[in-house]
Design an enzyme around this catalytic site. Structure first.
Site, short mmCIF file in Angstrom:
data_model
loop_
_atom_site.label_atom_id
_atom_site.label_comp_id
_atom_site.label_asym_id
_atom_site.label_seq_id
_atom_site.Cartn_x
_atom_site.Cartn_y
_atom_site.Cartn_z
N ARG A 30 -60.31 -83.08 90.63
CA ARG A 30 -60.45 -84.32 91.42
C ARG A 30 -59.17 -84.59 92.20
O ARG A 30 -59.21 -84.95 93.37
CB ARG A 30 -60.74 -85.51 90.52
CG ARG A 30 -61.93 -85.37 89.60
CD ARG A 30 -63.28 -85.54 90.26
NE ARG A 30 -64.30 -85.44 89.24
CZ ARG A 30 -64.86 -84.30 88.84
NH1 ARG A 30 -64.55 -83.15 89.42
NH2 ARG A 30 -65.76 -84.28 87.87
N GLU A 174 -75.44 -86.56 75.16
CA GLU A 174 -75.58 -86.14 76.56
C GLU A 174 -75.90 -84.66 76.72
O GLU A 174 -75.01 -83.81 76.77
CB GLU A 174 -74.29 -86.45 77.34
CG GLU A 174 -74.39 -86.04 78.81
CD GLU A 174 -73.11 -86.25 79.61
OE1 GLU A 174 -72.07 -86.58 79.03
OE2 GLU A 174 -73.17 -86.08 80.83
N LYS A 216 -77.74 -89.99 77.29
CA LYS A 216 -77.23 -89.82 78.65
C LYS A 216 -77.80 -88.53 79.20
O LYS A 216 -77.61 -87.46 78.61
CB LYS A 216 -75.70 -89.79 78.64
CG LYS A 216 -75.08 -89.49 80.00
CD LYS A 216 -73.61 -89.91 80.04
CE LYS A 216 -72.94 -89.45 81.31
NZ LYS A 216 -71.60 -90.05 81.48
N SER A 258 -74.22 -88.61 87.07
CA SER A 258 -74.55 -88.39 88.49
C SER A 258 -74.61 -86.90 88.81
O SER A 258 -75.32 -86.50 89.74
CB SER A 258 -73.58 -89.13 89.41
OG SER A 258 -72.24 -88.76 89.22
N GLY A 259 -73.85 -86.08 88.11
CA GLY A 259 -74.01 -84.63 88.18
C GLY A 259 -73.76 -83.97 89.52
O GLY A 259 -74.24 -82.87 89.74
N GLY A 260 -73.07 -84.66 90.41
CA GLY A 260 -72.80 -84.07 91.73
C GLY A 260 -73.62 -84.71 92.84
O GLY A 260 -73.48 -84.36 94.00
N ARG A 289 -68.35 -89.38 88.92
CA ARG A 289 -68.06 -89.18 90.34
C ARG A 289 -68.75 -90.18 91.25
O ARG A 289 -68.15 -90.67 92.21
CB ARG A 289 -68.47 -87.74 90.74
CG ARG A 289 -67.49 -86.71 90.23
CD ARG A 289 -68.07 -85.32 90.27
NE ARG A 289 -69.08 -85.11 89.22
CZ ARG A 289 -69.78 -84.00 89.05
NH1 ARG A 289 -69.61 -83.00 89.91
NH2 ARG A 289 -70.65 -83.88 88.07
P1 13P Z 1 -70.70 -87.41 86.65
O1 13P Z 1 -71.40 -88.71 86.91
O2 13P Z 1 -69.54 -87.16 87.57
O3 13P Z 1 -71.64 -86.26 86.54
O4 13P Z 1 -69.97 -87.54 85.23
C1 13P Z 1 -70.59 -88.22 84.21
C2 13P Z 1 -70.14 -87.69 82.92
O5 13P Z 1 -69.58 -88.37 82.13
C3 13P Z 1 -70.47 -86.28 82.62
O6 13P Z 1 -70.23 -86.03 81.27
#
Ligand code: 13P
Length: 337
Positions: A30, A174, A216, A258-260, A289
């Protein structure tokens, strides 16, 4: 606070979670993107900005910290967990030790961190954490994911969740199906459903109490390299259909990574899910992100930009808080600009 109460507070109406638990390699990535060095002080200064954003507790219920971050303090010398509590935000902690290449499974990952977790959880609780996170990574590709990878990751998630509940922390479980490949939305649906069904079977076997747990997960969405990208409505409908088919109604809540996805689509997708009628579980966000990116770019490592960056973070938190109620409109973006 009891575990149920904490879990419910994390998905209280109009609120969601902010993930600021990037590991050393992730935060370096980042910072590389804005051309600054990842030093301990820069990481502290950046997390200080996020945590002390004025009014952020109106839309953020909890923040997930990293091992280094939970031991750091604001410029004014207030330990981060105390600063969060003062802002009405529940402190959380990432406890897994990262997704590593899985032996004899080319292209697949297994999450590590089950060495001495009981002691680490106890320490984190002492430092103020009230919930925890463990991320497993499932990769879509030629002939993957394999049953062995899904099974091993489900077992890891379930054993971690049991340890959390024993130790007085709400587990965020998650399993992330990555959206980096060229697969269709239909393939993401199939893999996400298979993964979630296996994860909930493992949670049951390990005696994890669903009312004291937050799931999650990823949205059901085409891979970034896929030529066909679906509409907001299709992503929302297929995501909810997949979750209805694989997540028991007893869980305290479901939040998305959000995953990208870019910031605005991530908000629009969540909002659309809340315009489809009533849902069996509270459904909100736990973005990294998609909440941080606009603020990170504005900050660019300069203390003179802190206030403008905090305004950008507040705006994204507010938009997502409203999306979790189905009350977001794209016009809100223009008004803020
Ligand atoms: P992102 O929303 O950037 O994918 O990250 C969330 C997160 O905590 C992934 O483990």
């Amino acid at each position: 606070m009891e575990l149920e109460t904490t879990a419910q507070a994390l998905v209280a109406p109009g609120k969601g979670i902010l993930a600021i638990d990037e590991s050393f390699p992730s935060i370096k990535k980042r910072f590389d993107s804005i051309g600054i060095e990842s030093t301990e002080e820069m990481r502290r200064a950046y997390r200080d900005l996020l945590i002390t954003t004025p009014g952020i507790g109106e839309h953020i219920s909890g923040m997930i910290l990293f091992d280094e971050t939970i031991r750091q303090a604001t410029a004014a010398g207030v330990a981060f967990p105390r600063a969060l509590e003062a802002a009405g935000i529940i402190p959380g902690i990432k406890v897994d030790q990262g997704a590593k290449d899985m032996a004899l499974h080319p292209g697949e990952k297994i999450t590590e961190g089950l060495d001495g977790p009981r002691e680490r959880l106890l320490e984190y609780r002492g430092l103020g954490a009230r919930f925890a996170k463990w991320r497993a990574v499932i990769t879509i590709g030629d002939g993957i994911p394999s049953p062995g990878c899904i099974e091993a990751n489900a077992q890891g998630l379930a054993r971690y969740a049991a340890l959390c509940q024993e130790g007085g922390l709400v587990p965020i479980v998650e399993p992330e199906v990555l959206m980096d490949a060229d697969n269709t939305l239909a393939r993401c649906y199939e893999v996400t459903e298979a993964t979630l069904r296996r994860v909930f079977a493992a949670l049951y076997e390990q005696r994890v109490v669903l009312e004291r747990l937050i799931l999650k997960t990823n949205m059901v969405i085409a891979g970034k390299q896929c030529r066909v990208q679906n509409s907001v409505t299709e992503v929302a409908e297929e995501t909810v259909r997949c979750l209805r088919n694989s997540v028991p109604a007893a869980v305290a809540g479901i939040v998305f990574l959000s995953g990208g996805q870019k910031a605005q689509p991530a908000t629009a997708h969540l909002n659309a899910m809340h315009q489809m009628g009533s849902l069996p579980w509270p459904l909100s966000f736990s973005y990294g992100r998609a909440l941080q990116d606009p603020a990170l770019k504005i900050w660019a490592g300069k203390s003179g930009n802190v206030s403008a960056a905090q305004k950008a973070l507040y705006h994204r938190a507010k938009c997502n808080g409203l999306a979790s109620l189905g009350q977001y409109t794209p016009e809100m973006e223009e008004l803020a600009a």
